[in-house]
Scaffold this motif. Structure first.
Motif, PDB file in Angstrom:
ATOM      1  N   PRO A 305      34.975  48.622  29.258  1.00 58.25           N
ATOM      2  CA  PRO A 305      35.209  47.423  28.435  1.00 58.25           C
ATOM      3  C   PRO A 305      36.233  46.505  29.401  1.00 58.25           C
ATOM      4  O   PRO A 305      36.967  47.036  30.201  1.00 58.25           O
ATOM      5  CB  PRO A 305      35.884  47.897  27.218  1.00 58.25           C
ATOM      6  CG  PRO A 305      36.498  49.338  27.772  1.00 58.25           C
ATOM      7  CD  PRO A 305      35.534  49.858  28.767  1.00 58.25           C
ATOM      8  N   LYS A 306      35.994  45.335  29.063  1.00 61.33           N
ATOM      9  CA  LYS A 306      36.910  44.303  29.919  1.00 61.33           C
ATOM     10  C   LYS A 306      38.362  44.509  29.462  1.00 61.33           C
ATOM     11  O   LYS A 306      38.730  44.721  28.400  1.00 61.33           O
ATOM     12  CB  LYS A 306      36.352  42.782  29.574  1.00 61.33           C
ATOM     13  CG  LYS A 306      35.004  42.705  30.005  1.00 61.33           C
ATOM     14  CD  LYS A 306      34.888  40.999  29.713  1.00 61.33           C
ATOM     15  CE  LYS A 306      33.377  40.581  29.954  1.00 61.33           C
ATOM     16  NZ  LYS A 306      32.319  41.247  29.123  1.00 61.33           N
ATOM     17  N   PRO A 307      39.086  44.328  30.725  1.00 60.19           N
ATOM     18  CA  PRO A 307      40.585  44.504  30.130  1.00 60.19           C
ATOM     19  C   PRO A 307      41.020  43.434  29.290  1.00 60.19           C
ATOM     20  O   PRO A 307      40.468  42.294  29.416  1.00 60.19           O
ATOM     21  CB  PRO A 307      41.316  44.348  31.547  1.00 60.19           C
ATOM     22  CG  PRO A 307      40.144  44.499  32.556  1.00 60.19           C
ATOM     23  CD  PRO A 307      38.666  44.169  31.871  1.00 60.19           C
ATOM     24  N   LEU A 313      41.532  35.582  29.143  1.00 60.85           N
ATOM     25  CA  LEU A 313      41.060  34.425  29.811  1.00 60.85           C
ATOM     26  C   LEU A 313      39.968  33.753  29.502  1.00 60.85           C
ATOM     27  O   LEU A 313      39.835  32.671  29.464  1.00 60.85           O
ATOM     28  CB  LEU A 313      41.098  35.113  31.294  1.00 60.85           C
ATOM     29  CG  LEU A 313      40.834  34.169  32.363  1.00 60.85           C
ATOM     30  CD1 LEU A 313      41.488  32.856  32.633  1.00 60.85           C
ATOM     31  CD2 LEU A 313      40.401  34.851  33.805  1.00 60.85           C
ATOM     32  N   LEU A 314      38.787  34.655  29.200  1.00 64.64           N
ATOM     33  CA  LEU A 314      37.638  34.169  28.762  1.00 64.64           C
ATOM     34  C   LEU A 314      37.771  33.104  27.515  1.00 64.64           C
ATOM     35  O   LEU A 314      37.149  32.422  27.458  1.00 64.64           O
ATOM     36  CB  LEU A 314      36.486  35.174  28.628  1.00 64.64           C
ATOM     37  CG  LEU A 314      36.181  36.052  29.724  1.00 64.64           C
ATOM     38  CD1 LEU A 314      35.415  37.282  29.446  1.00 64.64           C
ATOM     39  CD2 LEU A 314      35.362  35.136  30.667  1.00 64.64           C
ATOM     40  N   GLN A 315      38.391  33.713  26.676  1.00 67.36           N
ATOM     41  CA  GLN A 315      38.573  33.071  25.199  1.00 67.36           C
ATOM     42  C   GLN A 315      39.327  31.724  25.490  1.00 67.36           C
ATOM     43  O   GLN A 315      38.729  30.553  24.882  1.00 67.36           O
ATOM     44  CB  GLN A 315      39.356  33.833  24.335  1.00 67.36           C
ATOM     45  CG  GLN A 315      38.791  35.066  23.985  1.00 67.36           C
ATOM     46  CD  GLN A 315      39.248  36.178  22.965  1.00 67.36           C
ATOM     47  OE1 GLN A 315      40.839  36.009  23.064  1.00 67.36           O
ATOM     48  NE2 GLN A 315      38.816  36.882  22.410  1.00 67.36           N
TER      49      GLN A 315
ATOM     50  N   LEU B   7      35.341  39.483  37.557  1.00 67.16           N
ATOM     51  CA  LEU B   7      34.938  38.305  38.185  1.00 67.16           C
ATOM     52  C   LEU B   7      34.818  37.145  37.142  1.00 67.16           C
ATOM     53  O   LEU B   7      33.868  37.355  36.238  1.00 67.16           O
ATOM     54  CB  LEU B   7      33.819  38.087  39.255  1.00 67.16           C
ATOM     55  CG  LEU B   7      33.378  36.946  39.843  1.00 67.16           C
ATOM     56  CD1 LEU B   7      34.735  36.244  40.446  1.00 67.16           C
ATOM     57  CD2 LEU B   7      32.364  37.164  40.658  1.00 67.16           C
ATOM     58  N   VAL B   8      35.654  36.316  37.074  1.00 71.55           N
ATOM     59  CA  VAL B   8      35.463  34.998  36.156  1.00 71.55           C
ATOM     60  C   VAL B   8      35.180  33.677  36.755  1.00 71.55           C
ATOM     61  O   VAL B   8      36.101  33.355  37.595  1.00 71.55           O
ATOM     62  CB  VAL B   8      36.625  34.938  35.215  1.00 71.55           C
ATOM     63  CG1 VAL B   8      36.459  33.894  34.073  1.00 71.55           C
ATOM     64  CG2 VAL B   8      36.839  36.232  34.269  1.00 71.55           C
ATOM     65  N   ILE B   9      34.059  33.120  36.617  1.00 77.27           N
ATOM     66  CA  ILE B   9      33.791  31.962  37.374  1.00 77.27           C
ATOM     67  C   ILE B   9      33.566  30.985  36.254  1.00 77.27           C
ATOM     68  O   ILE B   9      32.489  30.944  35.615  1.00 77.27           O
ATOM     69  CB  ILE B   9      32.428  31.879  38.190  1.00 77.27           C
ATOM     70  CG1 ILE B   9      32.727  33.150  39.283  1.00 77.27           C
ATOM     71  CG2 ILE B   9      32.364  30.829  38.909  1.00 77.27           C
ATOM     72  CD1 ILE B   9      31.354  33.293  40.319  1.00 77.27           C
ATOM     73  N   PRO B  10      34.546  29.919  35.808  1.00 77.17           N
ATOM     74  CA  PRO B  10      34.396  29.063  34.928  1.00 77.17           C
ATOM     75  C   PRO B  10      33.056  28.088  35.285  1.00 77.17           C
ATOM     76  O   PRO B  10      32.784  27.814  36.328  1.00 77.17           O
ATOM     77  CB  PRO B  10      35.568  28.383  34.941  1.00 77.17           C
ATOM     78  CG  PRO B  10      36.547  29.176  35.842  1.00 77.17           C
ATOM     79  CD  PRO B  10      35.647  29.871  36.785  1.00 77.17           C
ATOM     80  N   ALA B 154      36.521  27.409  42.121  1.00 76.47           N
ATOM     81  CA  ALA B 154      37.249  28.170  40.977  1.00 76.47           C
ATOM     82  C   ALA B 154      36.829  29.389  40.431  1.00 76.47           C
ATOM     83  O   ALA B 154      35.534  29.565  40.103  1.00 76.47           O
ATOM     84  CB  ALA B 154      37.296  27.016  39.791  1.00 76.47           C
ATOM     85  N   ALA B 155      37.697  30.492  40.609  1.00 75.45           N
ATOM     86  CA  ALA B 155      37.293  31.885  40.082  1.00 75.45           C
ATOM     87  C   ALA B 155      38.464  32.571  40.031  1.00 75.45           C
ATOM     88  O   ALA B 155      39.646  32.418  40.631  1.00 75.45           O
ATOM     89  CB  ALA B 155      36.451  32.549  41.219  1.00 75.45           C
ATOM     90  N   PHE B 156      38.647  33.511  39.244  1.00 80.54           N
ATOM     91  CA  PHE B 156      39.624  34.474  38.974  1.00 80.54           C
ATOM     92  C   PHE B 156      39.154  35.884  39.221  1.00 80.54           C
ATOM     93  O   PHE B 156      37.966  36.385  38.504  1.00 80.54           O
ATOM     94  CB  PHE B 156      40.093  34.303  37.439  1.00 80.54           C
ATOM     95  CG  PHE B 156      41.263  35.106  37.218  1.00 80.54           C
ATOM     96  CD1 PHE B 156      42.637  34.421  37.436  1.00 80.54           C
ATOM     97  CD2 PHE B 156      41.173  36.429  36.722  1.00 80.54           C
ATOM     98  CE1 PHE B 156      43.815  35.188  37.217  1.00 80.54           C
ATOM     99  CE2 PHE B 156      42.461  37.165  36.197  1.00 80.54           C
ATOM    100  CZ  PHE B 156      43.597  36.579  36.605  1.00 80.54           C
ATOM    101  N   ILE B 157      39.533  36.517  39.886  1.00 82.56           N
ATOM    102  CA  ILE B 157      39.071  37.925  40.417  1.00 82.56           C
ATOM    103  C   ILE B 157      40.040  39.138  40.029  1.00 82.56           C
ATOM    104  O   ILE B 157      41.358  38.883  40.588  1.00 82.56           O
ATOM    105  CB  ILE B 157      38.664  37.882  41.828  1.00 82.56           C
ATOM    106  CG1 ILE B 157      37.697  36.774  41.955  1.00 82.56           C
ATOM    107  CG2 ILE B 157      37.927  39.092  42.230  1.00 82.56           C
ATOM    108  CD1 ILE B 157      37.856  36.329  43.620  1.00 82.56           C
ATOM    109  N   SER B 158      39.820  40.056  39.614  1.00 85.05           N
ATOM    110  CA  SER B 158      40.815  41.093  39.307  1.00 85.05           C
ATOM    111  C   SER B 158      40.233  42.548  39.790  1.00 85.05           C
ATOM    112  O   SER B 158      39.089  42.887  39.275  1.00 85.05           O
ATOM    113  CB  SER B 158      40.959  41.253  37.713  1.00 85.05           C
ATOM    114  OG  SER B 158      41.672  42.375  37.571  1.00 85.05           O
TER     115      SER B 158
END
Lengths: 415, 282
Positions: A305-307, A313-315, B7-10, B154-158
């Motif tokens: 599951p996503k942390p 952040l997505l929301q 990885l979040v890429i808006p 732009a990206a957020f990486i964890s």
């Protein structure tokens, strides 16, 4: 086909009127040794939920009879099951827990007298006795439940649903084992060595096939259930490799049952090492069931599951909110190999189905008709148990002789 | 590496998202195949099996990794030591005597790495490589490089929520803001990152319901003991690799090593959380 859902409904009490059973079910117990005593105890303690009551006890061995009678003093006692069947006219059904070689007589006589029968597994010591019990079952139309309690165990029922729902993909192998570390002996009363074979009947060929009829029968039933089929042949080997104490049955066995579609069911049992205990594994190309330990594993584990921080952040991004990401933390199990631990088949694994069997038995008695498909599970499991012993004895691949095929009786399917 | 990656890429459509996600997954798998000690067929596992007493050849990529390890080992005065595998494997034998004996026999000082010949040799049987505290940063560099090459701004990486990179700016403007709590979500350190990474190391000894207390996982060669203090170190850097390596090194460092690290890495920012409060420094 005996569907897991149909048996779940039985356990859930549909059509069983569990909560207010106003018509009592009276039972006799034939064979009051350890298993018979245990089943009598379950009915004494919990049978009121099902309106069941033990009113008659029978055993040829007085100490066992007295032991169980002390627990249920209101029950009438008998040393001859025929007399019990003649005199205990209140009975609706009997529970048979005699040694294996004397299952057939009481079962057939009880069915012929219009009683419903719960008989411990395996069905009988010989193929002919097993078949004769089947003939009596179809002839009388009464129910004959064989004590393969996994048929009523919720984790096995849900597990079979997963098999049938294709959650495992194509099942091509089933593996099972049952390991213990003891001599499997029961104490013989001091000064009465003549009772050795009577007390330790499980260890002698005239009365039992040892590990096969007493243990393997359960897992053979499960394998057939998972495959919705019966094997086409069995190969096997066995030995007395450790407990060389005069016993006649193997203490170390290995069998391979082959099914028509190429599936192999690999089974072994031993009583000189308990490290691995017991398990039955159903192996498909998409997943694995480990039924005894209530586990299900996917070949391709689902993504973790996503942390929570990433979810937020997505929301925020979707709602055009400039938020702070609550994510940084101390090292998260750093550099430890992630192990996929599978999932539980059922949330609460607190029964093995032993008592739940009686839900089905009560339903069959009240409706005065068998649960379709249930007997056939016990029959073919028992039959292939004995064929497994033949394979060990002969060293050859053994097939089922056609005369033991019961499809000629047109067994009904559970709808 | 055995950890979680997000990885979040808006503003990415599904098709491009799947394409970039697929390539990033390939990078992750490729690097895992080189650096993990949890797969027997990884290059690292092969080195650990074969390098005691004889020089074994390594790939170009592993040579670059070992070269970076060597530099960090020197620049942290050994606070970062990727050759303590035997100590890590015997984690539960924490008696000082055992640790002392193992640390003497293990560690990067017993590694003979020849970058031009691209070989590595262990001088003692106790020496073995573990790239925890390095691998996530190394891979993060690769992924950032790939995304920049694709003009993603732009990206957020964890990586396991402990190594985090904010590429470019937040789509609503300004830096990515990361909120690192000191205790139960309170007293957070808010870090702004734009084309930067942060890495958090150490232990926060918060016992959550149904969870055990965290187990110490950072070993200090200088102190010859596992770090069991209720303490976290956060390092902010333009380089994910530096952030990753230095956060671990700072957690393990003794006072002398800390002074040296602060002097050697002047572009990095260091924060420490002790007694549920964040402050600058280590």
């Amino acid at each position: 086909m005996l569907t897991p859902i149909s048996l779940m409904k039985v356990i859930a009490g549909e059509g069983n009127n569990r909560s207010t059973p106003n018509d009592k079910i009276f039972l006799g117990v034939i064979g009051t040794g350890s298993r018979g005593h245990h089943l009598a105890y379950l009915i004494k303690e919990y049978g009121h939920e099902l309106g069941m009551e033990v009113t008659a006890l029978c055993d040829v061995y007085q100490p066992h009879l007295e032991h169980t009678h002390a627990m249920i003093p209101e029950a009438k006692v008998y040393n001859d099951y025929r007399r019990m069947l003649d005199e205990a006219t209140e009975l609706h059904g009997v529970i048979i827990c005699t040694p294996l070689h004397v299952h057939a007589g009481p079962t057939i006589d009880s069915l012929d007298r219009g009683l419903h029968v719960f008989c411990e597994k395996a069905m009988a010591r010989t193929l002919d006795d097993t078949y004769a019990m089947a003939e009596a079952y179809y002839r009388t139309g009464k129910s004959l439940h064989i004590g393969h309690q996994r048929l009523f165990d919720p984790k096995f029922l849900r597990g079979m649903n997963k098999v049938y729902n294709d959650d495992l993909g194509v099942v091509t192998q089933i593996r099972a084992y049952w390991h213990r570390n003891n001599d499997w002996r029961r104490p013989v009363p001091e000064g009465q060595p003549e009772l050795e074979r009577f007390i330790n009947w499980r260890l002698y060929r005239d009365y039992s096939c040892g590990l096969l009829t007493e243990l393997a029968s359960h897992h053979i039933q499960v394998a057939n259930w998972a495959k919705k089929a019966r094997p086409v042949e069995v190969r096997g080997t066995g030995s007395i490799s450790f407990w060389r104490d005069g016993r006649e049955v193997e203490d170390n066995v290995a069998l391979i049952f082959s099914y028509d579609d190429g599936t192999q069911f690999i089974y072994d049992s031993m009583i000189q090492n308990r490290r691995h205990g017991l398990e039955v594994q159903v192996l498909g190309h998409k997943g694995t069931l480990e039924l005894e330990t209530n586990n299900f594993f996917l070949e391709e584990p689902p993504p973790p599951p996503k942390p929570a921080g990433i979810v937020q952040l997505l929301q925020d991004l979707e709602q055009n909110v400039l938020g702070k990401v609550p994510i940084g933390s101390s090292s998260w199990d750093p550099e430890i190999a992630m192990t996929y631990k599978g999932e539980s088949i059922v949330a609460d694994n607190n029964t093995d189905g032993t008592f739940e069997q009686f839900y089905g038995f009560a339903k069959a008695i009240r409706e005065d008709k068998p649960i379709p498909g249930l007997f056939e599970e016990g029959y073919y499991a028992s039959l292939w148990t004995l064929l497994g012993q033949q394979a060990i004895d002969t060293g050859k691949a053994v097939k089922m002789p056609e005369k033991y095929d019961i499809s000629k009786f047109n067994p009904r399917e559970f709808v | 590496m055995g950890t979680r990656f997000n990885l979040v890429i808006p503003g990415m459509d599904d098709r491009d998202g799947k394409s970039y996600g697929g390539k990033v997954s390939e990078i992750l798998a490729e690097q895992e195949g080189i650096m993990t000690r949890f797969q027997e067929n990884s290059e690292l596992s092969a080195i650990n099996r074969d390098a005691f007493g004889k020089a074994v050849g390594v790939s170009q990529e592993m040579s670059r990794i070992l070269g970076a390890c060597d530099l960090f080992w020197r620049d942290t005065l050994g606070a970062f030591d990727p050759a303590l595998l035997s100590v890590i494997k015997k984690k539960h034998e924490t008696a000082d005597e055992n640790n002392s004996r193992q640390v003497t026999a293990a560690g990067w000082k017993n590694v003979k790495f020849r970058p031009h010949a691209r070989t590595i040799q262990f001088l003692t049987g106790e020496t073995g490589l573990d790239l925890g505290g390095f691998g996530k940063g190394w891979v993060m560099e690769k992924i950032v490089g790939y995304l920049k090459g694709k003009n993603i701004d732009a990206a957020f990486i964890s990586f396991g929520e402990s190594t985090i990179c904010g590429l470019g700016s937040h789509p609503l403007g300004g830096p990515w803001q990361v909120n690192v709590p000191a205790k139960n979500g309170q007293n957070p350190l808010v870090v702004n990152i734009t084309d930067e990474a942060i890495s958090v190391s150490g232990l926060k000894l918060i016992k959550r319901e149904n969870e055990k207390l965290p187990v110490p996982h950072i070993f200090s060669p200088a102190r010859e003991q596992w770090i069991a203090e209720d303490k976290m170190v956060l390092v902010q850097s333009a380089s994910p690799l530096k952030a990753e390596v230095l956060s671990t090194a700072c957690s393990a460092a003794d006072d002398h090593q800390k002074m040296h690290i602060l002097d050697a890495f002047k572009e990095e920012r260091f924060y420490v959380c002790e007694k549920d409060e964040w402050r600058n420094g280590i």
